[in-house]
Design an enzyme around this catalytic site. Structure first.
Site, PDB file in Angstrom:
ATOM      1  N   GLY A   1       0.831  -1.191   0.000  1.00 31.93           N
ATOM      2  CA  GLY A   1       0.000   0.000   0.000  1.00 31.93           C
ATOM      3  C   GLY A   1       0.868   1.244   0.000  1.00 31.93           C
ATOM      4  O   GLY A   1       2.028   1.206  -0.435  1.00 31.93           O
TER       5      GLY A   1
ATOM      6  N   ILE B   1       2.466   2.877   2.324  1.00 32.29           N
ATOM      7  CA  ILE B   1       3.723   2.786   3.075  1.00 32.29           C
ATOM      8  C   ILE B   1       4.676   1.782   2.425  1.00 32.29           C
ATOM      9  O   ILE B   1       5.878   2.048   2.313  1.00 32.29           O
ATOM     10  CB  ILE B   1       3.449   2.422   4.546  1.00 32.29           C
ATOM     11  CG1 ILE B   1       2.677   3.558   5.229  1.00 32.29           C
ATOM     12  CG2 ILE B   1       4.747   2.141   5.296  1.00 32.29           C
ATOM     13  CD1 ILE B   1       2.182   3.230   6.621  1.00 32.29           C
TER      14      ILE B   1
ATOM     15  N   THR C   1       6.376  -3.137  10.928  1.00 34.12           N
ATOM     16  CA  THR C   1       5.864  -1.854  11.424  1.00 34.12           C
ATOM     17  C   THR C   1       4.366  -1.768  11.145  1.00 34.12           C
ATOM     18  O   THR C   1       3.799  -0.675  11.085  1.00 34.12           O
ATOM     19  CB  THR C   1       6.580  -0.685  10.720  1.00 34.12           C
ATOM     20  OG1 THR C   1       6.495  -0.875   9.295  1.00 34.12           O
ATOM     21  CG2 THR C   1       8.039  -0.608  11.123  1.00 34.12           C
TER      22      THR C   1
ATOM     23  N   ARG D   1       0.863  -4.242  12.073  1.00 35.30           N
ATOM     24  CA  ARG D   1       0.095  -4.537  13.280  1.00 35.30           C
ATOM     25  C   ARG D   1       0.627  -5.840  13.858  1.00 35.30           C
ATOM     26  O   ARG D   1       0.925  -6.782  13.110  1.00 35.30           O
ATOM     27  CB  ARG D   1      -1.398  -4.690  12.972  1.00 35.30           C
ATOM     28  CG  ARG D   1      -2.132  -3.379  12.742  1.00 35.30           C
ATOM     29  CD  ARG D   1      -2.271  -2.592  14.050  1.00 35.30           C
ATOM     30  NE  ARG D   1      -3.101  -1.402  13.890  1.00 35.30           N
ATOM     31  CZ  ARG D   1      -2.654  -0.220  13.519  1.00 35.30           C
ATOM     32  NH1 ARG D   1      -1.361  -0.059  13.234  1.00 35.30           N
ATOM     33  NH2 ARG D   1      -3.466   0.815  13.421  1.00 35.30           N
TER      34      ARG D   1
ATOM     35  N   GLU E   1       0.045  -5.300  23.377  1.00 37.92           N
ATOM     36  CA  GLU E   1       0.746  -4.061  23.707  1.00 37.92           C
ATOM     37  C   GLU E   1       0.058  -3.361  24.878  1.00 37.92           C
ATOM     38  O   GLU E   1      -1.171  -3.398  24.958  1.00 37.92           O
ATOM     39  CB  GLU E   1       0.770  -3.137  22.486  1.00 37.92           C
ATOM     40  CG  GLU E   1       1.533  -3.727  21.315  1.00 37.92           C
ATOM     41  CD  GLU E   1       1.525  -2.848  20.062  1.00 37.92           C
ATOM     42  OE1 GLU E   1       0.867  -1.778  20.089  1.00 37.92           O
ATOM     43  OE2 GLU E   1       2.155  -3.224  19.067  1.00 37.92           O
TER      44      GLU E   1
ATOM     45  N   HIS F   1       5.838   0.706  19.197  1.00 38.23           N
ATOM     46  CA  HIS F   1       4.757   1.088  18.280  1.00 38.23           C
ATOM     47  C   HIS F   1       4.825   2.592  18.017  1.00 38.23           C
ATOM     48  O   HIS F   1       3.850   3.328  18.185  1.00 38.23           O
ATOM     49  CB  HIS F   1       3.393   0.693  18.838  1.00 38.23           C
ATOM     50  CG  HIS F   1       2.341   0.561  17.772  1.00 38.23           C
ATOM     51  ND1 HIS F   1       1.321  -0.353  17.843  1.00 38.23           N
ATOM     52  CD2 HIS F   1       2.157   1.212  16.591  1.00 38.23           C
ATOM     53  CE1 HIS F   1       0.554  -0.257  16.770  1.00 38.23           C
ATOM     54  NE2 HIS F   1       1.044   0.702  15.987  1.00 38.23           N
TER      55      HIS F   1
ATOM     56  N   ALA G   1       6.507   3.936  15.060  1.00 37.61           N
ATOM     57  CA  ALA G   1       6.971   4.204  13.693  1.00 37.61           C
ATOM     58  C   ALA G   1       6.303   5.418  13.071  1.00 37.61           C
ATOM     59  O   ALA G   1       6.904   6.126  12.260  1.00 37.61           O
ATOM     60  CB  ALA G   1       6.741   2.974  12.813  1.00 37.61           C
TER      61      ALA G   1
END
Length: 342
Positions: free
Chosen positions: A160, A162, A240, A242, A271, A290, A292
């Site tokens: 996608g 990213i 980076t 989920r 988390e 978490h 990034a």
């Protein structure tokens, strides 16, 4: 701008970590007020949203019951790219738009993925700690074995916004780029320097594997024991995306049994990660909390966009982006740019 005052409910636990200044400024332009609900208890959320025109959330669970309790609600805006905390089908059933922010941190996450790649390949955290503790000679010895970056293969699981940005940046390192994404058009992949292949081929060929998929039922535990066994023993795994995209127990086993060389992780299945997690005790694993997506600029942009998107919808305009496209026949909105944004 309007006589009526709108109510926007912010649903999240640990609210003190999330200022709402930018959101409030944008919403004030349309006479909307933010009400903060600092809870993760569904009953309390249900009570709070009964007269809400919009819901905004970072980590709050927006369930079917929550949305059915909010007959005036027109939109749920999520602080980020992922939207796995929102029941999208329930939103569609109730004529509620689910809005995310796909572009607010593209650069930051792509940079972070490559930073983890560098940290793994160059053993940066291991040698940093050794040198600071006075083990210079031992740190020099710890260099070997060390993989090259130049001329190696980077596999992107998910291509996608990213993933494609990561590909563009990685080409400067002379990395060969493979990609697995069943939804990406081949021409767009080629434009970004990505060669699309099957997931098994990507796993077999890549020296670095970077995960960029959203979390949904299709991608949950997409990378598990079977997939780790297909990777090179010299490969590094980077995520980076989920946490639950990765079967964490399988990753731990893969590292313990040396199926792969190491990992760079910004996300975990649970988390905050607990101190007894074996991943935190491995020298060949680099971890971050978490984070990034974070920079001062990206988070200001995020908060402003949340306010703008909520304001657009409650005033009758289509947002810039929404997840549940099939909700369109159920809502009465107009296209165009609101005059308060000019």
């Amino acid at each position: 701008m309007t006589e009526r005052q709108f109510k926007v409910v912010r649903v999240d636990k640990m609210q003190d970590r999330f200022p709402v200044q930018e959101e409030a400024e944008e919403l004030a332009k349309v006479n909307a007020k933010i009400v903060i609900v600092d809870t993760d208890v569904e009953d309390e959320i249900v009570e709070a949203v009964k007269d809400a025109d919009a819901i905004i959330t970072a980590i709050g669970k927006i369930t079917r019951r929550v949305m059915e309790a909010a007959p005036k609600c027109r939109v749920v805006v999520r602080y980020g790219i992922g939207y796995d905390t929102v029941d999208v089908k329930a939103a569609t059933d109730n004529g509620i738009l689910v809005v995310n922010l796909p572009g607010f941190c593209t650069e930051e996450v792509a940079n972070h993925a490559l930073a983890l790649l560098f940290a793994c390949a160059k053993k940066l955290t291991l040698m940093n700690d050794m040198v600071k503790q006075g083990y210079w000679v031992e740190a020099k010895k710890a260099q070997a074995p060390m993989v090259s970056i130049y001329g190696q293969t980077l596999g992107l699981v998910g291509c996608g916004n990213i993933g494609r940005m990561t590909a563009k940046k990685a080409q400067c390192l002379n990395l060969r780029i493979l990609g697995y994404d069943p939804y990406l058009d081949k021409s767009l992949a080629k434009e970004c320097g990505i060669t699309l292949v099957s997931l098994p081929e990507l796993l077999r060929e890549s020296d670095f594997i970077s995960v960029h998929t959203p979390l949904n039922e299709e991608t949950r535990h997409l990378i598990g024991e079977k997939e780790f066994k297909q990777m090179k023993p010299s490969a590094y795994y980077i995520s980076t995306a989920r946490g639950p995209v990765t079967d964490e127990a399988a990753l731990i086993k893969a590292l313990q049994e040396k199926w792969i060389a190491g990992a760079g992780l910004d996300v975990f299945e649970k988390e905050p990660v607990t101190l007894d997690n074996p991943l935190l005790k491995m020298d060949n694993v680099v971890v971050t909390p978490h984070s990034a997506s974070y920079s001062e600029a990206s988070f200001k942009r995020q908060r402003t966009s949340v306010g703008q998107e909520a304001a657009r919808v409650i005033c009758g305009y289509w947002p810039k982006n929404w997840v549940n496209k099939t909700v369109k026949p159920k809502v009465n909105l107009v296209k165009g740019e609101p005059k308060w944004n000019h």
